[in-house]
Design a protein around this motif. Structure first.
Motif, PDB file in Angstrom:
ATOM      1  N   SER A  14      17.567  77.979  18.971  1.00 42.83           N
ATOM      2  CA  SER A  14      16.387  78.640  18.416  1.00 42.83           C
ATOM      3  C   SER A  14      16.774  79.978  17.769  1.00 42.83           C
ATOM      4  N   GLY A  15      17.864  80.598  18.248  1.00 38.27           N
ATOM      5  CA  GLY A  15      18.318  81.840  17.637  1.00 38.27           C
ATOM      6  C   GLY A  15      18.769  81.650  16.203  1.00 38.27           C
ATOM      7  N   ILE A  16      19.331  80.482  15.905  1.00 39.73           N
ATOM      8  CA  ILE A  16      19.713  80.185  14.515  1.00 39.73           C
ATOM      9  C   ILE A  16      18.473  80.148  13.634  1.00 39.73           C
ATOM     10  N   VAL A  17      17.402  79.551  14.153  1.00 43.56           N
ATOM     11  CA  VAL A  17      16.143  79.505  13.408  1.00 43.56           C
ATOM     12  C   VAL A  17      15.624  80.921  13.164  1.00 43.56           C
ATOM     13  N   ALA A  18      15.649  81.750  14.216  1.00 41.77           N
ATOM     14  CA  ALA A  18      15.179  83.128  14.078  1.00 41.77           C
ATOM     15  C   ALA A  18      16.021  83.905  13.075  1.00 41.77           C
ATOM     16  N   LEU A  19      17.336  83.703  13.106  1.00 44.93           N
ATOM     17  CA  LEU A  19      18.230  84.412  12.188  1.00 44.93           C
ATOM     18  C   LEU A  19      17.943  84.038  10.737  1.00 44.93           C
ATOM     19  N   LEU A  20      17.777  82.740  10.468  1.00 44.73           N
ATOM     20  CA  LEU A  20      17.522  82.296   9.097  1.00 44.73           C
ATOM     21  C   LEU A  20      16.163  82.777   8.602  1.00 44.73           C
ATOM     22  N   ARG A  21      15.189  82.811   9.506  1.00 49.93           N
ATOM     23  CA  ARG A  21      13.863  83.323   9.106  1.00 49.93           C
ATOM     24  C   ARG A  21      13.920  84.832   8.888  1.00 49.93           C
ATOM     25  N   ASP A  22      14.636  85.535   9.747  1.00 48.31           N
ATOM     26  CA  ASP A  22      14.682  86.988   9.697  1.00 48.31           C
ATOM     27  C   ASP A  22      15.460  87.485   8.479  1.00 48.31           C
ATOM     28  N   ARG A  23      16.628  86.894   8.243  1.00 48.25           N
ATOM     29  CA  ARG A  23      17.514  87.390   7.182  1.00 48.25           C
ATOM     30  C   ARG A  23      17.201  86.791   5.813  1.00 48.25           C
ATOM     31  N   PHE A  24      16.815  85.525   5.768  1.00 52.51           N
ATOM     32  CA  PHE A  24      16.659  84.840   4.478  1.00 52.51           C
ATOM     33  C   PHE A  24      15.228  84.347   4.234  1.00 52.51           C
ATOM     34  N   ASN A  25      14.314  84.672   5.155  1.00 54.24           N
ATOM     35  CA  ASN A  25      12.911  84.270   5.038  1.00 54.24           C
ATOM     36  C   ASN A  25      12.765  82.754   4.909  1.00 54.24           C
ATOM     37  N   ALA A  26      13.664  82.018   5.531  1.00 53.90           N
ATOM     38  CA  ALA A  26      13.565  80.561   5.529  1.00 53.90           C
ATOM     39  C   ALA A  26      12.410  80.129   6.430  1.00 53.90           C
ATOM     40  N   SER A  27      11.750  79.056   6.049  1.00 50.36           N
ATOM     41  CA  SER A  27      10.621  78.554   6.832  1.00 50.36           C
ATOM     42  C   SER A  27      11.108  78.052   8.189  1.00 50.36           C
ATOM     43  N   GLU A  28      10.570  78.642   9.265  1.00 49.84           N
ATOM     44  CA  GLU A  28      10.981  78.195  10.598  1.00 49.84           C
ATOM     45  C   GLU A  28      10.506  76.772  10.883  1.00 49.84           C
ATOM     46  N   ILE A  29       9.471  76.316  10.186  1.00 49.14           N
ATOM     47  CA  ILE A  29       8.998  74.941  10.375  1.00 49.14           C
ATOM     48  C   ILE A  29      10.071  73.960   9.931  1.00 49.14           C
ATOM     49  N   LEU A  30      10.546  74.142   8.687  1.00 48.15           N
ATOM     50  CA  LEU A  30      11.539  73.213   8.147  1.00 48.15           C
ATOM     51  C   LEU A  30      12.884  73.353   8.859  1.00 48.15           C
ATOM     52  N   VAL A  31      13.308  74.600   9.083  1.00 47.85           N
ATOM     53  CA  VAL A  31      14.618  74.815   9.693  1.00 47.85           C
ATOM     54  C   VAL A  31      14.661  74.235  11.105  1.00 47.85           C
ATOM     55  N   SER A  32      13.655  74.548  11.918  1.00 38.98           N
ATOM     56  CA  SER A  32      13.661  74.053  13.299  1.00 38.98           C
ATOM     57  C   SER A  32      13.572  72.535  13.343  1.00 38.98           C
ATOM     58  N   LEU A  33      12.789  71.947  12.429  1.00 40.30           N
ATOM     59  CA  LEU A  33      12.667  70.485  12.411  1.00 40.30           C
ATOM     60  C   LEU A  33      13.978  69.829  11.985  1.00 40.30           C
ATOM     61  N   MET A  34      14.611  70.336  10.938  1.00 38.16           N
ATOM     62  CA  MET A  34      15.858  69.738  10.472  1.00 38.16           C
ATOM     63  C   MET A  34      16.975  69.887  11.499  1.00 38.16           C
ATOM     64  N   MET A  35      16.929  70.959  12.274  1.00 37.48           N
ATOM     65  CA  MET A  35      17.978  71.168  13.277  1.00 37.48           C
ATOM     66  C   MET A  35      17.867  70.191  14.441  1.00 37.48           C
ATOM     67  N   VAL A  36      16.723  69.530  14.573  1.00 40.64           N
ATOM     68  CA  VAL A  36      16.609  68.459  15.575  1.00 40.64           C
ATOM     69  C   VAL A  36      17.609  67.347  15.268  1.00 40.64           C
ATOM     70  N   TYR A  37      17.711  66.992  13.996  1.00 39.92           N
ATOM     71  CA  TYR A  37      18.608  65.899  13.609  1.00 39.92           C
ATOM     72  C   TYR A  37      20.074  66.328  13.692  1.00 39.92           C
ATOM     73  N   VAL A  38      20.321  67.592  13.440  1.00 43.48           N
ATOM     74  CA  VAL A  38      21.689  68.102  13.618  1.00 43.48           C
ATOM     75  C   VAL A  38      22.072  68.020  15.095  1.00 43.48           C
ATOM     76  N   ALA A  39      21.141  68.388  15.976  1.00 43.48           N
ATOM     77  CA  ALA A  39      21.411  68.315  17.417  1.00 43.48           C
ATOM     78  C   ALA A  39      21.661  66.875  17.858  1.00 43.48           C
ATOM     79  N   ASP A  40      20.885  65.945  17.328  1.00 45.24           N
ATOM     80  CA  ASP A  40      21.086  64.533  17.675  1.00 45.24           C
ATOM     81  C   ASP A  40      22.463  64.043  17.227  1.00 45.24           C
ATOM     82  N   MET A  41      22.883  64.461  16.045  1.00 47.57           N
ATOM     83  CA  MET A  41      24.201  64.042  15.557  1.00 47.57           C
ATOM     84  C   MET A  41      25.325  64.691  16.361  1.00 47.57           C
ATOM     85  N   LEU A  42      25.130  65.935  16.761  1.00 53.51           N
ATOM     86  CA  LEU A  42      26.125  66.599  17.608  1.00 53.51           C
ATOM     87  C   LEU A  42      26.242  65.880  18.951  1.00 53.51           C
ATOM     88  N   LEU A  43      25.111  65.498  19.520  1.00 50.36           N
ATOM     89  CA  LEU A  43      25.117  64.745  20.774  1.00 50.36           C
ATOM     90  C   LEU A  43      25.860  63.423  20.605  1.00 50.36           C
TER      91      LEU A  43
END
Length: 354
Positions: A131-160
Motif C-alpha cells: 500500500s505504501g507504493i500506492v501512496a508514493l505514486l499518488r503523493d509524488r506523481f498524482n497517480a490515481s490510487e484506484i487504478l494503481v491499487s487495483l493493478m497491483m493486485v495482479y502484480v501480487a498474484d503473479m509474484l505469488l
C-alpha cells in the motif's frame, strides 16, 4: 407516480435501516432465483443462513472466513472515510501472506512458539509495503490510487505464482506449486482442539476496538474524517492531506497484510496459488454494509461469511454453482446502493401534475 424529493438533511434512521432493507431485498431475490432453478427456497435459505451457525463447529468455520474480512474492512473503512480509494486490498492481503510465509519457512522443529509474532509482523509489513507504493505514486506523481491499487493486485498474484512455481516450491511436494509445510511452532494457536477457530478472533476484536478509538477518540482520526467529508475545511484547518493519504493507506495495507499472514500461518499452513480468496474485494462490500464503522464491519463480515459458507454448502448439497456466492454478494451491494438513495431523498407518491 413516485418521485424522489431531496431531504433537508440526511436521514439517520435510513442510514441504519438501509443495510437491513438491502439484506431483505437480497433474500427475496434469492428466493425467486432458487425457485427458477428448481430448488426448494426454504431449504436453500436454511443452507445459507442456518447451517453456518447451527453449532460450535459451524461457528468455528464462520470465524475463519470472518476474521480476514473484518481486518480488511476495517482498513478500507479508514481509507474511505478519508476519501482515499484503496481498491487493491486483495494484493496487500497476498503480499502479507508472502512476507509471513517467508519468515515462517525459516522456522525449524526447535523454534519457539513466539515465532508467531514475527510471522504476523512480517504480514503487516508486507501489506504496508504494497500500500505504501500506492501512496508514493499518488503523493509524488498524482497517480490515481484506484487504478494503481487495483493493478497491483495482479502484480501480487503473479509474484505469488512465481514464488510457488519457482524458488519457494517444495522439492518434496510431488511437483505441486506450494511451499513446504510450515513448522508447528509457526501455526496460529487454535482456541479449541479439532476446530479451526484461532486467536485471530481476538486479534480482529482488538483491531475493532483500536480503530474505533483511533477514529472517534483521537485528533488524528478526526482530521482524517474531516479531510474525507470536507477537503476544503480540512485544508483551512491546517490538516495535511499528504499525511492523511499515507496514514490511511498504511493502516489499510497493514491490516490487509495481517489478514494474509493469519491466513497463511493459520488455516493453510503453507503458501499456495490459492491464497487469493477474493477477501480483499468482498471486504469492500463488508465495509459499506457496515457503514464504514468498526463495529458495523463485524456484523457485515459475519453476514458475508455466511454467504461464503452457504455457497459452498449449496454446491455440495443442492447442486448449485459455486458462483452463487458472488451473485449474493453482488445483489447485496446493488441493493445497498439503491437503498442508500433514501438517505438523501424521500419518496413521494401521487399523480403527475397537469
Amino acid at each position: 407516480m413516485i418521485r424522489l424529493i431531496p431531504r433537508p438533511q440526511p436521514s439517520k434512521a435510513m442510514s441504519f435501516a438501509s443495510p437491513l432493507i438491502a439484506l431483505a431485498i437480497t433474500v427475496l431475490v434469492g428466493v425467486v432465483l432458487f425457485s427458477v432453478l428448481g430448488k426448494d427456497p426454504l431449504r436453500a435459505l436454511q443452507v445459507f443462513f442456518i447451517e453456518p451457525v447451527k453449532n460450535g463447529y459451524a461457528l468455528s468455520e464462520l470465524s475463519v472466513k470472518a476474521v480476514p474480512l473484518v481486518l480488511i474492512a476495517l482498513g478500507l473503512s479508514v481509507c474511505y472515510r478519508s476519501n482515499v480509494w484503496n481498491i487493491g486490498a486483495e494484493g496487500q492481503f497476498v503480499l502479507g501472506a508472502i512476507f509471513a510465509s517467508g519468515v515462517a519457512m525459516q522456522a525449524g522443529p526447535d523454534t519457539s512458539r513466539w515465532v508467531v509474532v514475527p510471522v504476523l509482523a512480517a504480514g503487516v509489513l508486507g501489506g504496508m509495503v504494497w500500500s505504501g507504493i500506492v501512496a508514493l505514486l499518488r503523493d509524488r506523481f498524482n497517480a490515481s490510487e484506484i487504478l494503481v491499487s487495483l493493478m497491483m493486485v495482479y502484480v501480487a498474484d503473479m509474484l505469488l505464482a512465481w514464488l510457488v512455481y519457482g524458488p519457494w516450491k517444495d522439492p518434496a511436494g510431488y511437483n505441486f506449486p506450494q511451499t513446504i509445510t510450515f513448522a508447528a511452532a509457526t501455526k496460529i494457536p487454535r482456541l479449541v482442539d479439532g476446530w479451526r477457530m484461532n486467536v485471530g478472533v481476538f486479534i480482529a476484536l482488538a483491531a475493532v476496538l483500536g480503530l474505533w478509538a483511533f477514529l472517534f477518540r483521537t485528533y488524528r482520526g478526526f482530521s482524517l474524517q474531516v479531510g474525507g467529508l470536507a477537503p476544503d475545511a480540512a485544508r483551512y484547518a491546517g490538516f495535511s492531506s499528504r499525511r492523511a493519504l499515507w496514514i490511511a493507506l498504511l493502516i489499510s495495507g497493514g491490516l490487509a497484510g495481517l489478514a494474509g499472514g493469519l491466513e497463511a500461518a493459520g488455516p493453510l499452513g503453507q503458501l499456495t496459488p490459492y491464497v487469493p480468496a477474493g477477501y480483499g474485494f468482498a471486504a469492500i462490500i463488508v465495509a459499506y454494509v457496515g457503514r464504514l464503522h468498526p463495529v458495523g464491519a463485524v456484523f457485515s463480515a459475519v453476514l458475508m461469511s455466511m454467504f461464503y459458507i452457504g455457497g459452498e454448502l449449496a454446491q455440495s448439497r443442492l447442486g448449485l454453482p459455486k458462483a452463487l456466492t458472488g451473485v449474493f454478494q453482488g445483489l447485496l451491494l446493488f441493493a445497498l446502493l439503491a437503498c442508500d438513495t433514501l438517505i438523501h431523498y424521500k419518496p413521494q407518491f401521487g399523480r403527475r401534475g397537469p
